[in-house]
Each structure stands twice: as C-alpha cells, then as structure tokens.
Motif scaffolding. Structure first.
Motif, mmCIF file in Angstrom:
data_model
loop_
_atom_site.group_PDB
_atom_site.id
_atom_site.type_symbol
_atom_site.label_atom_id
_atom_site.label_comp_id
_atom_site.label_asym_id
_atom_site.label_seq_id
_atom_site.Cartn_x
_atom_site.Cartn_y
_atom_site.Cartn_z
ATOM 1 N N PHE A 8 2.648 5.658 4.686
ATOM 2 C CA PHE A 8 1.951 6.740 5.383
ATOM 3 C C PHE A 8 2.974 7.640 6.045
ATOM 4 N N CYS B 19 -12.374 -2.519 -1.140
ATOM 5 C CA CYS B 19 -12.107 -1.232 -0.498
ATOM 6 C C CYS B 19 -10.751 -0.699 -0.963
ATOM 7 N N ASP B 20 -10.685 0.596 -1.247
ATOM 8 C CA ASP B 20 -9.436 1.204 -1.713
ATOM 9 C C ASP B 20 -8.655 1.900 -0.605
ATOM 10 N N THR B 21 -9.334 2.315 0.457
ATOM 11 C CA THR B 21 -8.692 3.098 1.508
ATOM 12 C C THR B 21 -8.887 2.425 2.861
ATOM 13 N N PHE C 209 0.852 -1.180 0.000
ATOM 14 C CA PHE C 209 0.000 0.000 0.000
ATOM 15 C C PHE C 209 0.894 1.237 0.000
ATOM 16 N N THR C 210 0.270 2.403 -0.105
ATOM 17 C CA THR C 210 1.047 3.636 -0.045
ATOM 18 C C THR C 210 1.701 3.768 1.330
ATOM 19 N N LYS D 162 -12.003 2.035 5.323
ATOM 20 C CA LYS D 162 -12.595 3.364 5.470
ATOM 21 C C LYS D 162 -13.803 3.451 4.548
ATOM 22 N N LEU E 259 -7.546 2.491 7.226
ATOM 23 C CA LEU E 259 -6.868 3.151 8.331
ATOM 24 C C LEU E 259 -6.012 2.102 9.027
ATOM 25 N N LYS F 43 -3.857 6.896 7.161
ATOM 26 C CA LYS F 43 -4.629 6.440 6.006
ATOM 27 C C LYS F 43 -3.668 5.885 4.959
ATOM 28 N N ILE F 44 -4.002 4.710 4.430
ATOM 29 C CA ILE F 44 -3.234 4.127 3.333
ATOM 30 C C ILE F 44 -4.198 3.722 2.226
ATOM 31 N N THR F 45 -3.671 3.637 1.010
ATOM 32 C CA THR F 45 -4.472 3.220 -0.143
ATOM 33 C C THR F 45 -3.644 2.242 -0.971
ATOM 34 N N HIS F 46 -4.327 1.553 -1.875
ATOM 35 C CA HIS F 46 -3.618 0.692 -2.820
ATOM 36 C C HIS F 46 -2.792 1.574 -3.742
#
Length: 85
Positions: A10, A67-69, A7-8, A49, A71, A23-26
């Motif tokens: 943080f 889900c893309d986002t 993931f990204t 999230k 916590l 918060k992290i995302t793909h």
C-alpha cells in the motif's frame, strides 16, 4: 517458521479519506512464503471491505479466500498507529 500470504503493497500517500486506512488486495493468485519468525516486524489487522451488507457465507475460517480487498487497520494498537500513520 511462519506461513505468510502476500498482498499488494500500500502506498503511504493514499489512504481512504473516509477511514484513514490503506486498501490492499491479493496479488491475483495467492502468493505465499514460509519465512523465519524473526523476519516478522509485527502483524497487521485486516478488515474485509464489502458493500452495505457483509456476505452471510463469510466466516473467520474462509474470509481470506472469499474476500479480495481488505483495509489495514492502523488504529488497532499504538505500534501500528505510529508505524503506519
């Protein structure tokens, strides 16, 4: 060996003020690696999230795809709390 989805990263200076979590995302497309288990420091607990209501079609089997986002829950155990706070 372990299968890891990336993931990204943080930034340590920007947490959600309301929750105190990151918060992290793909990374756009799914990015994954196979790494030695000895390279894993510890796992993290991800909370999906979503808005006021969680989508009904989300399950524990498909949440990482749907889900893309997320916590990162730094309150789940003492090690994560000390490391991530």
């Amino acid at each position: 060996l372990a299968y890891i989805e990336w993931f990204t990263p943080f930034p340590f200076n920007t947490r959600f003020k309301t929750y105190g979590m990151y918060k992290i995302t793909h990374l756009g497309e799914r990015v994954a690696s196979i790494i030695p288990v000895s390279n894993i420091a510890h796992s993290v607990y991800l909370i999906p999230k979503f808005g006021p209501v969680a989508p009904h079609h989300w399950t524990s089997n498909n949440i990482l795809e749907e889900c893309d986002t997320f916590l990162v829950n730094c309150y789940i155990d003492r090690h994560n709390f000390v490391t991530l706070r």
